[in-house]
Design a protein around this motif. Sequence first.
Motif, PDB file in Angstrom:
ATOM      1  N   PHE A 132     -87.929 -48.329 -78.307  1.00 14.98           N
ATOM      2  CA  PHE A 132     -87.449 -47.050 -77.810  1.00 14.98           C
ATOM      3  C   PHE A 132     -85.959 -46.856 -78.025  1.00 14.98           C
ATOM      4  O   PHE A 132     -85.511 -45.743 -78.346  1.00 14.98           O
ATOM      5  CB  PHE A 132     -87.768 -46.913 -76.312  1.00 14.98           C
ATOM      6  N   PHE A 133     -85.177 -47.905 -77.836  1.00 17.38           N
ATOM      7  CA  PHE A 133     -83.724 -47.733 -77.745  1.00 17.38           C
ATOM      8  C   PHE A 133     -82.923 -48.590 -78.728  1.00 17.38           C
ATOM      9  O   PHE A 133     -81.692 -48.577 -78.654  1.00 17.38           O
ATOM     10  CB  PHE A 133     -83.251 -48.080 -76.322  1.00 17.38           C
ATOM     11  N   GLY A 134     -83.577 -49.332 -79.584  1.00 13.95           N
ATOM     12  CA  GLY A 134     -82.824 -50.228 -80.449  1.00 13.95           C
ATOM     13  C   GLY A 134     -82.086 -51.295 -79.657  1.00 13.95           C
ATOM     14  O   GLY A 134     -81.078 -51.828 -80.122  1.00 13.95           O
ATOM     15  N   GLY A 135     -82.578 -51.616 -78.467  1.00 18.19           N
ATOM     16  CA  GLY A 135     -81.964 -52.643 -77.621  1.00 18.19           C
ATOM     17  C   GLY A 135     -80.751 -52.181 -76.849  1.00 18.19           C
ATOM     18  O   GLY A 135     -80.055 -52.989 -76.239  1.00 18.19           O
ATOM     19  N   ARG A 136     -80.488 -50.882 -76.802  1.00 16.09           N
ATOM     20  CA  ARG A 136     -79.236 -50.388 -76.202  1.00 16.09           C
ATOM     21  C   ARG A 136     -79.259 -50.282 -74.674  1.00 16.09           C
ATOM     22  O   ARG A 136     -78.206 -50.176 -74.053  1.00 16.09           O
ATOM     23  CB  ARG A 136     -78.892 -49.008 -76.787  1.00 16.09           C
ATOM     24  N   VAL A 137     -80.427 -50.255 -74.055  1.00 16.87           N
ATOM     25  CA  VAL A 137     -80.465 -50.201 -72.591  1.00 16.87           C
ATOM     26  C   VAL A 137     -80.260 -51.616 -72.059  1.00 16.87           C
ATOM     27  O   VAL A 137     -80.906 -52.558 -72.531  1.00 16.87           O
ATOM     28  CB  VAL A 137     -81.806 -49.616 -72.098  1.00 16.87           C
ATOM     29  N   PRO A 138     -79.371 -51.827 -71.100  1.00 16.88           N
ATOM     30  CA  PRO A 138     -79.130 -53.181 -70.582  1.00 16.88           C
ATOM     31  C   PRO A 138     -80.420 -53.834 -70.099  1.00 16.88           C
ATOM     32  O   PRO A 138     -81.181 -53.237 -69.325  1.00 16.88           O
ATOM     33  CB  PRO A 138     -78.153 -52.950 -69.421  1.00 16.88           C
ATOM     34  N   LEU A 183     -87.903 -44.788 -81.298  1.00 19.72           N
ATOM     35  CA  LEU A 183     -88.650 -43.710 -80.671  1.00 19.72           C
ATOM     36  C   LEU A 183     -87.714 -42.722 -79.988  1.00 19.72           C
ATOM     37  O   LEU A 183     -88.013 -41.532 -79.905  1.00 19.72           O
ATOM     38  CB  LEU A 183     -89.655 -44.281 -79.669  1.00 19.72           C
ATOM     39  N   ALA A 184     -86.565 -43.193 -79.504  1.00 19.91           N
ATOM     40  CA  ALA A 184     -85.583 -42.273 -78.936  1.00 19.91           C
ATOM     41  C   ALA A 184     -85.127 -41.265 -79.988  1.00 19.91           C
ATOM     42  O   ALA A 184     -84.964 -40.071 -79.698  1.00 19.91           O
ATOM     43  CB  ALA A 184     -84.389 -43.035 -78.373  1.00 19.91           C
ATOM     44  N   ALA A 185     -84.909 -41.719 -81.206  1.00 16.08           N
ATOM     45  CA  ALA A 185     -84.505 -40.816 -82.281  1.00 16.08           C
ATOM     46  C   ALA A 185     -85.608 -39.803 -82.570  1.00 16.08           C
ATOM     47  O   ALA A 185     -85.338 -38.629 -82.840  1.00 16.08           O
ATOM     48  CB  ALA A 185     -84.167 -41.610 -83.533  1.00 16.08           C
ATOM     49  N   ALA A 186     -86.855 -40.257 -82.517  1.00 13.71           N
ATOM     50  CA  ALA A 186     -87.974 -39.357 -82.798  1.00 13.71           C
ATOM     51  C   ALA A 186     -88.159 -38.323 -81.698  1.00 13.71           C
ATOM     52  O   ALA A 186     -88.532 -37.175 -81.966  1.00 13.71           O
ATOM     53  CB  ALA A 186     -89.253 -40.171 -82.974  1.00 13.71           C
TER      54      ALA A 186
END
Length: 366
Positions: A132-138, A183-186
């Motif tokens: 979903f986030f490319g690992g960006r959410v802590p 998925l966030a980008a989509a």
Amino acid sequence: MIGDLWRWTRDPIPLLTERAATAPVFELRLWRRGIVGYRPEWNRAVLGDLAAFRAAGSLSGLTPYLSGGVVHADVPEHDERRRALNPHFHNRSLAALLGQLDEVAARYAPPAEFEALEWAADVVRRLLNAAFFGGRVPDRLLRSFLVPLHRPMPHPLLPRPRLFRRVDEHIAAVLADPPPGTLAAALAGLPDAVEEIRVALAAGYDTTTHTLAWAAWQLAGAPEWRTPDALPAVLDEVLRLYPAGWIGSRVAAADVSVAGAGIPAGTLVLYSPYLTHRDPELWPDPGAFRPERFTATGPARPAWGFLPFSAGRRTCLGAHLARAMLSAALRPCLTGRLTQVSGDPTPQAGLTLRPRGPLRMIRPPR
């Protein structure tokens, strides 16, 4: 009116199994009257007619984790949301994520000694973060958000507004500048994208975690099935034996008759993939782990008789993503030795179906 409520809250699987042995459609006396069925005719009616059987007032509304987004929407809103979301969760759209999922799964492969539920929870959370986030959410925040889903009732039902707000803020920040291919980008730009993603995380987390733990356990006990070509059949058989969504519900919008049962408007109507998948009329020797059922030479799947991701127009939006994550996480388990040490894989029902556990295993270095 609450004659079955105690057993339902303590251990509903034996209750359902006992009642199913008496009739294909039966009544439960919970906090309200419920009617349960599990044969294909019942499943087709309850899951196929979205106008007659509505999500509003059903069991999913009891938990803040699932009481939103396309999961809880009724027609016509459901169909509108579904049309917007469907293309992004199709196999073709997810293809760009597969390499990243494999990298995450390899990084968090099981150690030499591990407990399957703990390992599965960790790797699935990280796979969801990557997808979903490319690992960006802590990771610490994501863990805080998801861990109540593992706890016994009533933890998954309790509101956590401050925590949900923090999660929503992080999701919104990623959606504002999403990593390409995620998925966030989509989903960026879609109405209610924050809510849809938050609900998708919850819906996909413990369901996939518990399935993964069972799959690893079964692979350890059946080394002849530990090959890449056999993995799809193994996953289908694990999903048959242990459907995470062990019970589903709708509310009758009008008086209706299904499978010979009269159902008044407002009645809680339940279907049970667990009962359907263990019906000997549909699945010979239903309690046995037999992946050959799902090979090319196996029998045809019974229509409306295999519901690991529900069925019809409300089929789980994340089914393809769940399979992709399960396959990625299990591939490191296909090589070398994998051995059961001790554990209790007995299904235990909560918000989702999970192994009673723990499931202790070893995977010695090659």
